[in-house]
Design a protein around this motif. Sequence first.
Motif, PDB file in Angstrom:
ATOM      1  N   GLY A  90       8.212  41.382  53.723  1.00 34.07           N
ATOM      2  CA  GLY A  90       8.163  42.648  54.542  1.00 34.07           C
ATOM      3  C   GLY A  90       7.542  43.735  53.584  1.00 34.07           C
ATOM      4  O   GLY A  90       6.611  43.475  52.740  1.00 34.07           O
ATOM      5  N   LEU A  91       8.070  44.930  53.452  1.00 39.61           N
ATOM      6  CA  LEU A  91       7.664  46.078  52.956  1.00 39.61           C
ATOM      7  C   LEU A  91       7.933  45.683  51.383  1.00 39.61           C
ATOM      8  O   LEU A  91       6.934  46.072  50.613  1.00 39.61           O
ATOM      9  N   ALA A  92       8.856  44.965  51.090  1.00 44.03           N
ATOM     10  CA  ALA A  92       9.168  44.830  49.334  1.00 44.03           C
ATOM     11  C   ALA A  92       8.075  43.994  48.807  1.00 44.03           C
ATOM     12  O   ALA A  92       7.421  44.437  47.869  1.00 44.03           O
ATOM     13  N   PHE A  93       7.469  43.042  49.567  1.00 47.85           N
ATOM     14  CA  PHE A  93       6.571  42.192  49.000  1.00 47.85           C
ATOM     15  C   PHE A  93       5.205  42.994  49.474  1.00 47.85           C
ATOM     16  O   PHE A  93       4.143  42.720  48.452  1.00 47.85           O
ATOM     17  N   GLN A  94       4.902  43.614  50.430  1.00 50.02           N
ATOM     18  CA  GLN A  94       3.788  44.449  50.448  1.00 50.02           C
ATOM     19  C   GLN A  94       3.601  45.407  49.482  1.00 50.02           C
ATOM     20  O   GLN A  94       2.557  45.751  48.794  1.00 50.02           O
ATOM     21  N   LEU A  95       4.287  46.109  49.138  1.00 48.63           N
ATOM     22  CA  LEU A  95       4.535  47.080  47.819  1.00 48.63           C
ATOM     23  C   LEU A  95       4.102  46.468  46.790  1.00 48.63           C
ATOM     24  O   LEU A  95       3.330  46.778  45.581  1.00 48.63           O
ATOM     25  N   LEU A  96       4.709  45.349  46.363  1.00 46.00           N
ATOM     26  CA  LEU A  96       4.500  44.658  44.942  1.00 46.00           C
ATOM     27  C   LEU A  96       3.054  44.189  45.163  1.00 46.00           C
ATOM     28  O   LEU A  96       2.372  44.483  43.993  1.00 46.00           O
ATOM     29  N   SER A  97       2.497  43.707  46.211  1.00 53.95           N
ATOM     30  CA  SER A  97       1.161  43.214  46.240  1.00 53.95           C
ATOM     31  C   SER A  97       0.212  44.293  46.154  1.00 53.95           C
ATOM     32  O   SER A  97      -0.852  44.087  45.490  1.00 53.95           O
ATOM     33  N   ALA A  98       0.515  45.686  46.762  1.00 55.69           N
ATOM     34  CA  ALA A  98      -0.226  46.484  46.588  1.00 55.69           C
ATOM     35  C   ALA A  98      -0.361  47.126  45.065  1.00 55.69           C
ATOM     36  O   ALA A  98      -1.522  47.674  44.489  1.00 55.69           O
TER      37      ALA A  98
ATOM     38  N   LEU B  20      -9.129  41.208  46.568  1.00 54.45           N
ATOM     39  CA  LEU B  20      -8.465  39.907  46.986  1.00 54.45           C
ATOM     40  C   LEU B  20      -7.156  39.773  46.449  1.00 54.45           C
ATOM     41  O   LEU B  20      -6.430  38.899  47.203  1.00 54.45           O
ATOM     42  N   THR B  21      -6.882  40.249  45.104  1.00 53.07           N
ATOM     43  CA  THR B  21      -5.602  39.973  44.579  1.00 53.07           C
ATOM     44  C   THR B  21      -4.495  40.545  45.582  1.00 53.07           C
ATOM     45  O   THR B  21      -3.572  39.533  45.888  1.00 53.07           O
ATOM     46  N   GLY B  22      -4.579  41.538  45.993  1.00 52.63           N
ATOM     47  CA  GLY B  22      -3.543  42.505  46.791  1.00 52.63           C
ATOM     48  C   GLY B  22      -3.580  41.626  48.282  1.00 52.63           C
ATOM     49  O   GLY B  22      -2.324  41.341  48.750  1.00 52.63           O
ATOM     50  N   ILE B  23      -4.701  41.404  48.800  1.00 50.22           N
ATOM     51  CA  ILE B  23      -4.754  40.710  50.273  1.00 50.22           C
ATOM     52  C   ILE B  23      -4.373  39.456  50.450  1.00 50.22           C
ATOM     53  O   ILE B  23      -3.472  38.946  51.072  1.00 50.22           O
ATOM     54  N   SER B  24      -4.584  38.444  49.414  1.00 55.94           N
ATOM     55  CA  SER B  24      -4.370  37.295  49.075  1.00 55.94           C
ATOM     56  C   SER B  24      -2.798  36.963  48.944  1.00 55.94           C
ATOM     57  O   SER B  24      -2.176  36.153  49.717  1.00 55.94           O
ATOM     58  N   LEU B  25      -2.126  37.898  48.302  1.00 55.62           N
ATOM     59  CA  LEU B  25      -0.827  37.694  47.867  1.00 55.62           C
ATOM     60  C   LEU B  25       0.085  38.178  49.375  1.00 55.62           C
ATOM     61  O   LEU B  25       0.905  37.517  49.598  1.00 55.62           O
ATOM     62  N   ALA B  26      -0.375  39.250  49.823  1.00 50.99           N
ATOM     63  CA  ALA B  26       0.338  39.803  50.972  1.00 50.99           C
ATOM     64  C   ALA B  26       0.255  38.842  52.222  1.00 50.99           C
ATOM     65  O   ALA B  26       1.122  38.665  52.971  1.00 50.99           O
TER      66      ALA B  26
ATOM     67  N   ALA C 186      -4.893  48.991  49.300  1.00 50.36           N
ATOM     68  CA  ALA C 186      -3.359  49.309  49.124  1.00 50.36           C
ATOM     69  C   ALA C 186      -2.681  49.876  50.122  1.00 50.36           C
ATOM     70  O   ALA C 186      -1.622  49.135  50.652  1.00 50.36           O
ATOM     71  N   GLY C 187      -3.215  50.709  50.749  1.00 51.24           N
ATOM     72  CA  GLY C 187      -2.333  51.457  51.860  1.00 51.24           C
ATOM     73  C   GLY C 187      -2.576  50.605  52.990  1.00 51.24           C
ATOM     74  O   GLY C 187      -1.355  50.637  53.592  1.00 51.24           O
ATOM     75  N   LEU C 188      -3.593  49.849  53.100  1.00 51.56           N
ATOM     76  CA  LEU C 188      -3.548  49.007  54.487  1.00 51.56           C
ATOM     77  C   LEU C 188      -2.416  47.899  54.356  1.00 51.56           C
ATOM     78  O   LEU C 188      -1.803  47.431  55.100  1.00 51.56           O
ATOM     79  N   ILE C 189      -2.283  47.305  53.137  1.00 57.10           N
ATOM     80  CA  ILE C 189      -1.316  46.309  52.800  1.00 57.10           C
ATOM     81  C   ILE C 189       0.037  46.899  52.978  1.00 57.10           C
ATOM     82  O   ILE C 189       0.743  46.079  53.634  1.00 57.10           O
ATOM     83  N   VAL C 190       0.197  47.783  52.268  1.00 55.62           N
ATOM     84  CA  VAL C 190       1.797  48.514  52.556  1.00 55.62           C
ATOM     85  C   VAL C 190       1.999  48.867  54.060  1.00 55.62           C
ATOM     86  O   VAL C 190       3.087  48.657  54.310  1.00 55.62           O
ATOM     87  N   THR C 191       1.045  49.214  54.617  1.00 54.55           N
ATOM     88  CA  THR C 191       1.287  49.497  56.060  1.00 54.55           C
ATOM     89  C   THR C 191       1.228  48.574  56.994  1.00 54.55           C
ATOM     90  O   THR C 191       1.569  48.559  58.329  1.00 54.55           O
ATOM     91  N   GLY C 192       0.889  47.267  56.551  1.00 54.75           N
ATOM     92  CA  GLY C 192       0.969  46.093  57.320  1.00 54.75           C
ATOM     93  C   GLY C 192      -0.276  45.842  58.086  1.00 54.75           C
ATOM     94  O   GLY C 192      -0.040  44.929  58.819  1.00 54.75           O
ATOM     95  N   TYR C 193      -1.199  46.572  57.765  1.00 48.86           N
ATOM     96  CA  TYR C 193      -2.535  46.132  58.572  1.00 48.86           C
ATOM     97  C   TYR C 193      -3.494  45.650  57.644  1.00 48.86           C
ATOM     98  O   TYR C 193      -4.738  45.809  57.344  1.00 48.86           O
ATOM     99  N   ILE C 194      -2.915  44.273  57.257  1.00 48.34           N
ATOM    100  CA  ILE C 194      -3.578  43.385  56.214  1.00 48.34           C
ATOM    101  C   ILE C 194      -4.903  42.795  56.908  1.00 48.34           C
ATOM    102  O   ILE C 194      -6.003  42.787  56.180  1.00 48.34           O
ATOM    103  N   GLY C 195      -4.992  42.690  58.131  1.00 49.25           N
ATOM    104  CA  GLY C 195      -6.071  42.091  58.916  1.00 49.25           C
ATOM    105  C   GLY C 195      -7.295  43.011  58.588  1.00 49.25           C
ATOM    106  O   GLY C 195      -8.330  42.763  58.830  1.00 49.25           O
TER     107      GLY C 195
END
Length: 277
Positions: A27-35, A114-120, A70-79
């Motif tokens: 969830g948010l914890a991993f999204q923050l880490l990825s971002a 791609l680092t943040g996107i692929s991780l999340a 990074a903002g999109l990753i944290v807010t869950g809009y990875i798509g």
Amino acid sequence: MQTELKLRIASGVVLAAVTLAATWFGGLAFQLLSALIALLVYYEWSTITDLQERDFQGNAVGWLGVVIIAGLIVTGYIGYSLPVLAAFVVLTVLWVFLQKTSWWLPGGIAYAGLTGISLAALRGADDLGLMATLFVFAVVWATDIFAYFTGRAIGGPKLAPRISPGKTWSGAIGGTICGIVAGVAVFMAYFSLQDLRIPIIALVLSVASQVGDLFESFIKRRFGVKDSSRLIPGHGGVMDRVDGLIFACVAALILVMIQYFVSDGRQIAFGSVLYSL
């Protein structure tokens, strides 16, 4: 025990604990880490390649793109993050053509994004995402650790002496074998192994992680630096720690995209790809 070694061990334990905790909770914890990793990777990339001096305006655009991603990753809009990444890469490629500046600019945006996107995307939000992330971690970490020890124990011909003089073919092969074993072990902790494609996927990810390691070594040798930064005590920089993981996660993302087109656009994740086999 030397002070430097103690520092390296302590920071390594902290890093592993934070990463595994974020992976477990998802969830948010991993999204923050990825971002955060994406932002730090771009910081190190732009520092190594001296983008601030080479192209101040272009680098500002690069920062804007990575921050938005990074903002999109944290807010869950990875798509939405992949189209945004593609737009900023195209924009900066055009900028490089027009201004005759550094090609390291779009390269850095692509690498960090791609680092943040692929991780999340790998972790997702379900138990399959947890299994898939642990699967990739096991492959990458086992490959890295046992490539080092196998190479030291056996030695032999160098893998890529102009890029990374310390790496050997024996280490690469030993690391790959151990990476496959580790990945299969994690998979079998969840499911029974009924398909030989799991070891093949582990093989692909192991090779990708070693290519990622060599790629970062090439960048550092190209610009004459030993570490990507000094952000991690005793370990160098973030890129030094996630170089192989980046390429393995991107390879996993590519496998998902292939499966996406094969399945006629059905939304899937890497964990689902492993489970479906």
